[in-house]
Design a protein around this motif. Structure first.
Motif, PDB file in Angstrom:
ATOM      1  N   THR A 109      -2.086   6.685   1.080  1.00  0.00           N
ATOM      2  CA  THR A 109      -1.603   5.328   1.309  1.00  0.00           C
ATOM      3  C   THR A 109      -2.092   4.414   0.201  1.00  0.00           C
ATOM      4  OG1 THR A 109      -3.539   4.663   2.624  1.00  0.00           O
ATOM      5  CG2 THR A 109      -1.692   5.658   3.809  1.00  0.00           C
ATOM      6  N   THR A 110      -1.360   3.341  -0.013  1.00  0.00           N
ATOM      7  CA  THR A 110      -1.829   2.271  -0.887  1.00  0.00           C
ATOM      8  C   THR A 110      -1.224   0.969  -0.406  1.00  0.00           C
ATOM      9  OG1 THR A 110      -2.151   1.589  -3.182  1.00  0.00           O
ATOM     10  CG2 THR A 110       0.004   2.508  -2.629  1.00  0.00           C
ATOM     11  N   PHE A 111      -2.023  -0.077  -0.415  1.00  0.00           N
ATOM     12  CA  PHE A 111      -1.604  -1.384   0.082  1.00  0.00           C
ATOM     13  C   PHE A 111      -1.914  -2.440  -0.975  1.00  0.00           C
ATOM     14  CE2 PHE A 111      -2.440   1.320   3.644  1.00  0.00           C
ATOM     15  CZ  PHE A 111      -1.429   1.042   4.555  1.00  0.00           C
ATOM     16  N   TYR A 112      -0.884  -2.856  -1.697  1.00  0.00           N
ATOM     17  CA  TYR A 112      -0.993  -3.929  -2.685  1.00  0.00           C
ATOM     18  C   TYR A 112      -1.976  -3.614  -3.805  1.00  0.00           C
ATOM     19  CZ  TYR A 112       0.775  -6.193   1.568  1.00  0.00           C
ATOM     20  OH  TYR A 112       1.478  -6.494   2.714  1.00  0.00           O
ATOM     21  N   ALA A 113      -2.122  -2.368  -4.148  1.00  0.00           N
ATOM     22  CA  ALA A 113      -3.084  -1.989  -5.187  1.00  0.00           C
ATOM     23  C   ALA A 113      -2.437  -2.065  -6.567  1.00  0.00           C
ATOM     24  CB  ALA A 113      -3.610  -0.579  -4.937  1.00  0.00           C
ATOM     25  N   HIS A 114      -3.189  -2.573  -7.540  1.00  0.00           N
ATOM     26  CA  HIS A 114      -2.681  -2.754  -8.899  1.00  0.00           C
ATOM     27  C   HIS A 114      -3.728  -2.331  -9.914  1.00  0.00           C
ATOM     28  CE1 HIS A 114       0.172  -5.036  -6.647  1.00  0.00           C
ATOM     29  NE2 HIS A 114      -0.661  -6.016  -6.420  1.00  0.00           N
ATOM     30  N   PRO A 115      -3.666  -1.111 -10.429  1.00  0.00           N
ATOM     31  CA  PRO A 115      -4.562  -0.715 -11.517  1.00  0.00           C
ATOM     32  C   PRO A 115      -4.006  -1.177 -12.861  1.00  0.00           C
ATOM     33  CG  PRO A 115      -3.224   1.130 -10.879  1.00  0.00           C
ATOM     34  CD  PRO A 115      -2.826  -0.012  -9.987  1.00  0.00           C
ATOM     35  N   ASP A 116      -4.664  -0.791 -13.939  1.00  0.00           N
ATOM     36  CA  ASP A 116      -4.241  -1.273 -15.255  1.00  0.00           C
ATOM     37  C   ASP A 116      -3.257  -0.318 -15.928  1.00  0.00           C
ATOM     38  OD1 ASP A 116      -6.029   0.736 -15.803  1.00  0.00           O
ATOM     39  OD2 ASP A 116      -7.091  -0.319 -17.401  1.00  0.00           O
ATOM     40  N   ILE A 117      -2.374   0.263 -15.142  1.00  0.00           N
ATOM     41  CA  ILE A 117      -1.223   0.993 -15.652  1.00  0.00           C
ATOM     42  C   ILE A 117       0.001   0.393 -14.972  1.00  0.00           C
ATOM     43  CG2 ILE A 117      -2.540   3.112 -16.060  1.00  0.00           C
ATOM     44  CD1 ILE A 117      -1.311   4.290 -13.519  1.00  0.00           C
ATOM     45  N   PRO A 118       1.205   0.601 -15.505  1.00  0.00           N
ATOM     46  CA  PRO A 118       2.393   0.027 -14.878  1.00  0.00           C
ATOM     47  C   PRO A 118       2.494   0.401 -13.401  1.00  0.00           C
ATOM     48  CG  PRO A 118       2.938   0.848 -17.052  1.00  0.00           C
ATOM     49  CD  PRO A 118       1.529   1.291 -16.768  1.00  0.00           C
ATOM     50  N   GLN A 119       2.978  -0.536 -12.603  1.00  0.00           N
ATOM     51  CA  GLN A 119       2.978  -0.363 -11.150  1.00  0.00           C
ATOM     52  C   GLN A 119       3.718   0.893 -10.704  1.00  0.00           C
ATOM     53  OE1 GLN A 119       1.184  -2.689  -9.383  1.00  0.00           O
ATOM     54  NE2 GLN A 119       1.368  -1.277  -7.677  1.00  0.00           N
ATOM     55  N   LEU A 120       4.897   1.116 -11.236  1.00  0.00           N
ATOM     56  CA  LEU A 120       5.657   2.295 -10.819  1.00  0.00           C
ATOM     57  C   LEU A 120       5.000   3.587 -11.312  1.00  0.00           C
ATOM     58  CD1 LEU A 120       9.327   1.044 -11.309  1.00  0.00           C
ATOM     59  CD2 LEU A 120       8.123   1.406  -9.140  1.00  0.00           C
ATOM     60  N   ASP A 121       4.342   3.538 -12.462  1.00  0.00           N
ATOM     61  CA  ASP A 121       3.596   4.711 -12.926  1.00  0.00           C
ATOM     62  C   ASP A 121       2.460   5.040 -11.964  1.00  0.00           C
ATOM     63  OD1 ASP A 121       5.266   4.711 -15.094  1.00  0.00           O
ATOM     64  OD2 ASP A 121       3.738   4.139 -16.561  1.00  0.00           O
ATOM     65  N   PHE A 122       1.821   4.011 -11.451  1.00  0.00           N
ATOM     66  CA  PHE A 122       0.756   4.209 -10.466  1.00  0.00           C
ATOM     67  C   PHE A 122       1.300   4.888  -9.208  1.00  0.00           C
ATOM     68  CE2 PHE A 122      -1.425   2.171  -6.737  1.00  0.00           C
ATOM     69  CZ  PHE A 122      -2.555   2.978  -6.762  1.00  0.00           C
ATOM     70  N   TYR A 123       2.431   4.422  -8.720  1.00  0.00           N
ATOM     71  CA  TYR A 123       3.010   5.021  -7.518  1.00  0.00           C
ATOM     72  C   TYR A 123       3.418   6.476  -7.757  1.00  0.00           C
ATOM     73  CZ  TYR A 123       3.215   0.281  -5.571  1.00  0.00           C
ATOM     74  OH  TYR A 123       2.902  -0.973  -5.096  1.00  0.00           O
ATOM     75  N   ALA A 124       3.999   6.744  -8.924  1.00  0.00           N
ATOM     76  CA  ALA A 124       4.356   8.126  -9.252  1.00  0.00           C
ATOM     77  C   ALA A 124       3.109   8.995  -9.333  1.00  0.00           C
ATOM     78  CB  ALA A 124       5.126   8.170 -10.568  1.00  0.00           C
ATOM     79  N   LEU A 136       3.451  10.082   2.082  1.00  0.00           N
ATOM     80  CA  LEU A 136       3.101   9.008   1.156  1.00  0.00           C
ATOM     81  C   LEU A 136       3.547   7.694   1.777  1.00  0.00           C
ATOM     82  CD1 LEU A 136       2.276   8.032  -1.775  1.00  0.00           C
ATOM     83  CD2 LEU A 136       4.707   8.329  -2.358  1.00  0.00           C
ATOM     84  N   LEU A 137       2.638   6.709   1.828  1.00  0.00           N
ATOM     85  CA  LEU A 137       2.998   5.373   2.295  1.00  0.00           C
ATOM     86  C   LEU A 137       2.578   4.359   1.242  1.00  0.00           C
ATOM     87  CD1 LEU A 137       4.043   3.363   4.404  1.00  0.00           C
ATOM     88  CD2 LEU A 137       1.728   3.336   5.398  1.00  0.00           C
ATOM     89  N   ILE A 138       3.562   3.665   0.697  1.00  0.00           N
ATOM     90  CA  ILE A 138       3.342   2.640  -0.313  1.00  0.00           C
ATOM     91  C   ILE A 138       3.734   1.294   0.266  1.00  0.00           C
ATOM     92  CG2 ILE A 138       4.190   1.721  -2.518  1.00  0.00           C
ATOM     93  CD1 ILE A 138       4.527   4.663  -3.413  1.00  0.00           C
ATOM     94  N   VAL A 139       2.827   0.334   0.196  1.00  0.00           N
ATOM     95  CA  VAL A 139       3.122  -1.049   0.568  1.00  0.00           C
ATOM     96  C   VAL A 139       2.769  -1.919  -0.634  1.00  0.00           C
ATOM     97  CG1 VAL A 139       2.655  -2.954   2.149  1.00  0.00           C
ATOM     98  CG2 VAL A 139       2.637  -0.594   3.002  1.00  0.00           C
ATOM     99  N   GLY A 140       3.747  -2.641  -1.132  1.00  0.00           N
ATOM    100  CA  GLY A 140       3.532  -3.468  -2.310  1.00  0.00           C
ATOM    101  C   GLY A 140       4.194  -4.819  -2.177  1.00  0.00           C
ATOM    102  N   ASP A 227       7.142  -7.928   1.571  1.00  0.00           N
ATOM    103  CA  ASP A 227       6.606  -6.589   1.353  1.00  0.00           C
ATOM    104  C   ASP A 227       7.682  -5.590   0.960  1.00  0.00           C
ATOM    105  OD1 ASP A 227       4.086  -7.443   2.119  1.00  0.00           O
ATOM    106  OD2 ASP A 227       4.325  -6.799   4.194  1.00  0.00           O
ATOM    107  N   VAL A 228       7.279  -4.652   0.139  1.00  0.00           N
ATOM    108  CA  VAL A 228       8.035  -3.428  -0.089  1.00  0.00           C
ATOM    109  C   VAL A 228       7.320  -2.320   0.672  1.00  0.00           C
ATOM    110  CG1 VAL A 228       8.588  -1.676  -1.816  1.00  0.00           C
ATOM    111  CG2 VAL A 228       8.977  -4.096  -2.313  1.00  0.00           C
ATOM    112  N   VAL A 229       8.045  -1.596   1.510  1.00  0.00           N
ATOM    113  CA  VAL A 229       7.463  -0.522   2.318  1.00  0.00           C
ATOM    114  C   VAL A 229       8.268   0.749   2.074  1.00  0.00           C
ATOM    115  CG1 VAL A 229       6.807   0.248   4.630  1.00  0.00           C
ATOM    116  CG2 VAL A 229       6.801  -2.199   4.083  1.00  0.00           C
ATOM    117  N   VAL A 230       7.603   1.759   1.518  1.00  0.00           N
ATOM    118  CA  VAL A 230       8.246   3.049   1.254  1.00  0.00           C
ATOM    119  C   VAL A 230       7.388   4.140   1.860  1.00  0.00           C
ATOM    120  CG1 VAL A 230       9.021   4.693  -0.479  1.00  0.00           C
ATOM    121  CG2 VAL A 230       9.374   2.222  -0.839  1.00  0.00           C
ATOM    122  N   ARG A 231       7.989   4.925   2.742  1.00  0.00           N
ATOM    123  CA  ARG A 231       7.323   6.101   3.308  1.00  0.00           C
ATOM    124  C   ARG A 231       8.160   7.328   3.021  1.00  0.00           C
ATOM    125  NH1 ARG A 231       7.479   8.475   8.881  1.00  0.00           N
ATOM    126  NH2 ARG A 231       8.708   6.655   9.505  1.00  0.00           N
TER     127      ARG A 231
END
Length: 235
Positions: A109-124, A136-140, A227-231
């Protein structure tokens, strides 16, 4: 000019985020219940766990949870919160843009997390940490929701997460009217873009939605979230 969501940024963010008896702890995301309630507990990773609300809630539901975050400050708060709740978890200080787990998880899971790489790269990247048959549960934050802009400091409407924006990092404005917080555009996405990352030969997308909800901020004032919610379930 945008953010560098690195360790220094998140350490500073958490030090600036109030903590004390007069500050509310933001509760865990309701998407844990609506999206995950029917799953059989196993191993779980909360990527960018911040103060640990979601990780602790997952542990209370029987999951064996690792909460990972780049900020030592956030993890100290999470550990204290878990001890207060009587929850047992593993806490890991890690740069999620570079760290690799030793084994996959039944749930990531991840909830509104933002590391120093592009957001979609992080999700991938975190999607690769899900075991076959796992979830996989993504909330952004929604691109275009909350008046996303191209630079400056965005106010986080939901959870301030180290590795990502944490629970209630900003302040709501506007009296009794719910405030739509601003987010830097590089920290926002669209549900369709997140879902498109997941190869249909390897994944079944169960939820890909953009939702609006209201929560109280740390001072108890209303705050709007888009929110964006993808499961998704890995084959």
């Amino acid at each position: 000019m945008g953010h560098d969501f690195d360790a220094d940024y998140w350490q500073a963010h958490w030090r600036e985020t109030g903590e004390g008896d007069d500050v509310r702890l933001i509760p865990a995301s309701p998407y844990l219940e609506t999206e995950l309630d029917e799953l059989r507990p196993g191993t779980a990773l909360d990527a960018g766990c911040g103060e640990g609300a979601e990780a602790i809630e997952l542990a209370s539901r029987g999951w064996r949870v690792t909460g990972a975050d780049i900020s030592a400050e956030a993890l100290q708060r999470a550990q204290a919160r878990a001890e207060g709740a009587g929850a047992e978890l593993t806490w890991l200080e890690a740069d999620l843009g570079r760290w690799q787990p030793e084994a996959p998880f039944d749930l990531v899971t991840t909830f509104y997390a933002h590391p120093d790489i592009p957001q979609l790269d992080f999700y991938a990247r975190i999607a690769e940490w899900v075991a076959p048959g796992g979830t996989l549960l993504i909330v952004g934050h929604l691109r275009g929701g909350g008046h996303a802009h191209d630079g400056g400091h965005g106010q986080d409407g939901g959870h301030a997460h180290g590795g990502g924006l944490a629970h209630g990092g900003g302040h709501a404005h506007g009296g009794d009217h719910a405030h739509e917080p601003e987010h830097p555009v590089e920290a926002t996405v669209r549900a369709s873009d997140v879902a498109a990352l997941l190869d249909p030969e390897r994944w079944s997308v169960v939820t890909a939605e953009e939702r609006r909800r209201e929560i109280p901020d740390r001072e108890g004032r209303p705050r709007l979230l888009h929110d964006v919610v993808v499961r998704a379930t890995r084959h």
